[in-house]
Design a protein around this motif. Structure first.
Motif, PDB file in Angstrom:
ATOM      1  N   ILE A  62      15.096  76.009  49.378  1.00 59.85           N
ATOM      2  CA  ILE A  62      15.999  76.237  48.247  1.00 59.85           C
ATOM      3  C   ILE A  62      16.759  77.532  48.493  1.00 59.85           C
ATOM      4  N   HIS A  63      18.083  77.479  48.371  1.00 53.11           N
ATOM      5  CA  HIS A  63      18.912  78.681  48.513  1.00 53.11           C
ATOM      6  C   HIS A  63      19.658  78.899  47.212  1.00 53.11           C
ATOM      7  N   GLY A  64      19.384  80.020  46.574  1.00 57.28           N
ATOM      8  CA  GLY A  64      19.922  80.228  45.236  1.00 57.28           C
ATOM      9  C   GLY A  64      19.245  79.258  44.289  1.00 57.28           C
ATOM     10  N   SER A  65      20.008  78.412  43.667  1.00 55.43           N
ATOM     11  CA  SER A  65      19.443  77.396  42.770  1.00 55.43           C
ATOM     12  C   SER A  65      19.607  75.999  43.350  1.00 55.43           C
ATOM     13  N   LYS A  66      20.037  75.923  44.601  1.00 52.77           N
ATOM     14  CA  LYS A  66      20.326  74.630  45.206  1.00 52.77           C
ATOM     15  C   LYS A  66      19.267  74.266  46.248  1.00 52.77           C
ATOM     16  N   LYS A  67      18.776  73.023  46.162  1.00 55.67           N
ATOM     17  CA  LYS A  67      17.834  72.524  47.156  1.00 55.67           C
ATOM     18  C   LYS A  67      18.638  72.066  48.373  1.00 55.67           C
ATOM     19  N   ASN A  68      18.514  72.797  49.462  1.00 50.51           N
ATOM     20  CA  ASN A  68      19.320  72.524  50.655  1.00 50.51           C
ATOM     21  C   ASN A  68      18.639  71.616  51.666  1.00 50.51           C
ATOM     22  N   LEU A  69      17.324  71.568  51.639  1.00 52.04           N
ATOM     23  CA  LEU A  69      16.617  70.745  52.610  1.00 52.04           C
ATOM     24  C   LEU A  69      15.331  70.244  51.981  1.00 52.04           C
ATOM     25  N   SER A  70      15.130  68.950  52.071  1.00 51.39           N
ATOM     26  CA  SER A  70      13.909  68.344  51.558  1.00 51.39           C
ATOM     27  C   SER A  70      13.380  67.373  52.599  1.00 51.39           C
ATOM     28  N   LEU A  71      12.198  67.659  53.101  1.00 51.71           N
ATOM     29  CA  LEU A  71      11.558  66.810  54.107  1.00 51.71           C
ATOM     30  C   LEU A  71      10.332  66.175  53.470  1.00 51.71           C
ATOM     31  N   PRO A  72      10.438  64.917  53.056  1.00 50.65           N
ATOM     32  CA  PRO A  72       9.356  64.275  52.313  1.00 50.65           C
ATOM     33  C   PRO A  72       8.176  63.920  53.213  1.00 50.65           C
ATOM     34  N   ALA A  73       7.070  63.602  52.563  1.00 52.20           N
ATOM     35  CA  ALA A  73       5.888  63.158  53.305  1.00 52.20           C
ATOM     36  C   ALA A  73       6.156  61.789  53.904  1.00 52.20           C
ATOM     37  N   PRO A  74       5.709  61.537  55.142  1.00 49.27           N
ATOM     38  CA  PRO A  74       5.970  60.252  55.809  1.00 49.27           C
ATOM     39  C   PRO A  74       5.003  59.163  55.337  1.00 49.27           C
ATOM     40  N   ILE A  75       5.139  58.775  54.075  1.00 49.48           N
ATOM     41  CA  ILE A  75       4.179  57.824  53.494  1.00 49.48           C
ATOM     42  C   ILE A  75       4.499  56.380  53.859  1.00 49.48           C
ATOM     43  N   ALA A 129       7.761  53.699  56.091  1.00 50.35           N
ATOM     44  CA  ALA A 129       8.845  53.670  57.070  1.00 50.35           C
ATOM     45  C   ALA A 129      10.136  54.239  56.500  1.00 50.35           C
ATOM     46  N   VAL A 130      10.385  53.977  55.214  1.00 50.56           N
ATOM     47  CA  VAL A 130      11.608  54.486  54.585  1.00 50.56           C
ATOM     48  C   VAL A 130      11.584  56.008  54.542  1.00 50.56           C
ATOM     49  N   ALA A 131      10.439  56.577  54.168  1.00 46.41           N
ATOM     50  CA  ALA A 131      10.326  58.030  54.105  1.00 46.41           C
ATOM     51  C   ALA A 131      10.448  58.663  55.486  1.00 46.41           C
ATOM     52  N   ILE A 132       9.883  58.006  56.498  1.00 45.79           N
ATOM     53  CA  ILE A 132       9.984  58.527  57.863  1.00 45.79           C
ATOM     54  C   ILE A 132      11.434  58.555  58.313  1.00 45.79           C
ATOM     55  N   GLU A 133      12.160  57.465  58.029  1.00 46.53           N
ATOM     56  CA  GLU A 133      13.562  57.401  58.415  1.00 46.53           C
ATOM     57  C   GLU A 133      14.386  58.440  57.659  1.00 46.53           C
ATOM     58  N   ARG A 134      14.101  58.624  56.370  1.00 48.44           N
ATOM     59  CA  ARG A 134      14.826  59.619  55.580  1.00 48.44           C
ATOM     60  C   ARG A 134      14.568  61.027  56.116  1.00 48.44           C
ATOM     61  N   ARG A 135      13.341  61.273  56.526  1.00 47.64           N
ATOM     62  CA  ARG A 135      12.993  62.591  57.060  1.00 47.64           C
ATOM     63  C   ARG A 135      13.728  62.845  58.381  1.00 47.64           C
ATOM     64  N   ARG A 136      13.774  61.838  59.256  1.00 44.00           N
ATOM     65  CA  ARG A 136      14.475  61.988  60.525  1.00 44.00           C
ATOM     66  C   ARG A 136      15.945  62.323  60.298  1.00 44.00           C
ATOM     67  N   ARG A 137      16.563  61.631  59.368  1.00 42.27           N
ATOM     68  CA  ARG A 137      17.985  61.873  59.112  1.00 42.27           C
ATOM     69  C   ARG A 137      18.202  63.252  58.491  1.00 42.27           C
ATOM     70  N   ALA A 138      17.268  63.712  57.678  1.00 42.70           N
ATOM     71  CA  ALA A 138      17.375  65.053  57.121  1.00 42.70           C
ATOM     72  C   ALA A 138      17.197  66.116  58.204  1.00 42.70           C
ATOM     73  N   LEU A 139      16.347  65.831  59.189  1.00 46.96           N
ATOM     74  CA  LEU A 139      16.081  66.792  60.261  1.00 46.96           C
ATOM     75  C   LEU A 139      17.255  66.903  61.229  1.00 46.96           C
ATOM     76  N   PHE A 140      17.769  65.755  61.670  1.00 48.90           N
ATOM     77  CA  PHE A 140      18.705  65.757  62.792  1.00 48.90           C
ATOM     78  C   PHE A 140      20.101  65.261  62.445  1.00 48.90           C
ATOM     79  N   GLY A 141      20.274  64.664  61.289  1.00 50.06           N
ATOM     80  CA  GLY A 141      21.565  64.095  60.946  1.00 50.06           C
ATOM     81  C   GLY A 141      21.650  62.630  61.328  1.00 50.06           C
ATOM     82  N   SER A 142      22.433  61.871  60.600  1.00 52.64           N
ATOM     83  CA  SER A 142      22.520  60.430  60.828  1.00 52.64           C
ATOM     84  C   SER A 142      23.133  60.086  62.176  1.00 52.64           C
TER      85      SER A 142
END
Length: 555
Positions: free
Chosen positions: A194-207, A209-222
């Motif tokens: 969180i920077h200021g009041s804005k959540k800039n990065l959220s890496l969810p738990a890999p519970i 396949a959807v969460a794993i894919e979302r985490r990968r895209r958050a880490l490296f970009g689509s």
């Protein structure tokens, strides 16, 4: 000249600030140290909050084991740690932190407050420290199990160092970059930035396949996710996992290059060079491959105690690791497939069978053999046309002009004869390859040792993989992949290794790209005939205009 000052011990505050100068460079350095402590404490959820890029305020909260009340003072003291007790343990460090100087260094350049609670305590405890001041008294505080560290006013007491900090956005991006890399190292941990009041990065738990894919895209970009290849390379000495970008996804900068060793974010020139070499023939000069690689190896073969910020390591077998990373990336890129066809079709004999060459023109088939050609030229006659090269066909045949006639030379046979003769004369020095060539082979160790005696340097990187590091210095213009494939082919048996090396040199021959270079190379090749006492007539056929007319049925 003023009187020389007396030698005296430094105060603890000065010592801490000197140490901080090595460890704490910017807000990202603080986040790194705090985050590594959280991961070592078994945290599964970590939240980082920043104000002004971390220059004014940093908060890191985790759900780790926590710090017992009676150890909070020690946590802020220099060289106090729970991760190391004996010097011998430095050779096999399994934690991210180990020196026990991070919190003390931070407290010397910023205000710091630690609130922590362990599972066996009814509530948490808080301690505050200001730069140059004594530690405050412990205060009871409500807090869940885990630890919260707050850092304020970085370098406020050292204005000279504060002036070296960059703009707020730049400092924030450095923090964000490290948190992304930590999220790659620890995919099971939930990270929130969180920077200021804005959540800039959220890496969810890999519970799932959807969460794993979302985490990968958050880490490296689509873009990277859509243009990357999974990699998994398992060896007893090394495991490589992650993703490598496709060759078409080469970038203008190196900002998408992630390397971790034993879950530690590092920079290592050997690994970077190995990856670059694996891409070398596929991307243009000035472009950079994108990759995210996790390397796992035994703790005893990597020294992490070589850099104040722990961003560099020393590999005990750097060359072996280099070769295995190169093999892993090259295999993932699809270039591990070898071309056996050329070697299998080439006979180990130094003489090519010309007994029948069929030419079909307009339904007319003629059979041409040596009986239609004039007698083969001598080496001296061949030397006379060395500078009249017309073409090299399929890396196999050379055509030269001799006063209206065409001389066809079997380059494979010529190269085989020359290389064999020079090896038998003892010319067995080796030439290292710029890019080592890795291939699958179950070749025996005794044969590797024998080949090494002929200027061919192989190294083993597993039970069924070897790496070609050098070839005989007498061999030029060669494709190392085809050379090694032919040399170790299961379908080829040789009585003398010089024959095998010579044959592989012929199969691996690749003609220079330009005609000027080809003529220079051919002239040097022909020049070796007389020097080595070879006849030169065993692998060339002259064709006069009458011979050509006979081939086309117009005679």
């Amino acid at each position: 000249m003023s009187k020389l000052a007396a030698i005296q011990p430094l105060s603890d505050n000065v010592i801490n600030q000197i140490a901080a100068g090595e460890v704490i460079e910017r807000p990202a350095s603080i986040v790194r140290e705090l985050l590594e402590n959280s991961l070592d404490a078994g945290a599964t959820k970590i939240t980082i909050e920043l104000c002004e890029g971390g220059i004014e305020y940093i908060l890191l909260r985790d759900d780790g084991y926590g710090i017992p009340r009676d150890q909070l003072h020690l946590a802020l003291s220099r060289h106090c740690t729970s991760k190391l007790t004996k010097a011998e343990e430095l050779s096999s460090i399994g934690t991210l932190g180990f020196r026990g100087e991070a919190l003390a260094s931070i407290s010397s350049v910023a205000e710091i407050a630690i609130t922590s609670r362990t599972a066996d305590q009814p509530h948490g405890w808080r301690i505050d420290v200001r730069p140059g001041a004594r530690m405050g008294q412990l205060q009871a505080a409500g807090h869940p199990v885990g630890t919260t560290v707050e850092v304020r006013n970085l370098f406020a007491t050292t204005p000279a160092r504060r002036r070296f900090l960059k703009q707020v956005r730049t400092e924030f991006l450095h923090v964000q970059k490290f948190v992304r890399r930590a999220g790659f190292c620890y995919p099971e941990v939930v990270f929130t930035l969180i920077h200021g009041s804005k959540k800039n990065l959220s890496l969810p738990a890999p519970i799932n396949a959807v969460a794993i894919e979302r985490r990968r895209r958050a880490l490296f970009g689509s873009d990277f996710v859509d243009h990357s290849i999974p990699i998994e390379f398992l060896m007893p000495e090394l495991t490589v996992r992650g993703w490598v970008g496709t060759t078409e996804y080469a970038r203008q900068n190196s900002d998408l290059q992630f390397v971790t060793i034993n879950r530690r974010v590092v920079r290592d020139r050997h690994v970077a060079h190995a990856v670059r070499m694996a891409y070398d023939t596929y991307i243009e000069e000035g472009r950079y491959p994108a990759y995210a690689l996790q390397l796992e190896m035994p703790e005893g073969v990597v020294d992490v105690n070589v850099h104040p910020g722990k961003v560099e390591v020393r590999l005990h077998d750097a060359r072996g690791i280099h070769d295995m990373v190169y093999a892993a990336v090259k295999q993932a890129l699809g270039s591990a497939n070898r071309l056996h066809k050329e070697c299998d079709s080439f006979t180990t004999s130094t003489h090519t069978n010309f007994e029948s060459t069929h030419v079909d023109l307009g339904g007319r088939v003629r059979t041409y053999s040596r009986q239609y050609a004039t007698q083969p030229f001598s080496a001296a006659a061949l030397s006379a046309v060395a500078n009249n090269l017309l073409a090299i066909i399929e890396n196999r045949f050379a055509l030269t002009n001799d006063n209206g006639s065409i001389l066809v030379i079997d380059l494979h046979a010529a190269i085989t004869d020359i290389v064999r003769t020079r090896l038998e004369r003892g010319e067995r020095d080796s030439r290292p390859l710029l890019i080592p060539e890795v291939l699958d082979s179950e070749v025996r160790d005794d044969r590797i040792e024998t080949l090494n005696g002929f200027g061919v340097e192989f190294g083993r990187i597993g039970e069924d993989k070897v790496v070609l590091r050098a070839v005989p210095i007498i061999i030029s213009e060669i494709d190392p992949s085809a050379f090694a494939d032919c040399l170790l082919s299961k379908n080829k048996t040789v009585q003398v290794e010089a024959d095998g090396v010579a044959t592989a040199a012929a199969v691996g021959f690749r003609a220079p790209t330009t005609m000027v270079e080809r003529r220079r190379w051919f002239s040097q090749l022909v020049g070796q005939f007389n020097a080595l006492g070879l006849s030169g007539g065993d692998y060339n056929i002259p064709l006069t205009s009458e011979d050509l007319e006979g081939l086309f049925g117009t005679q």
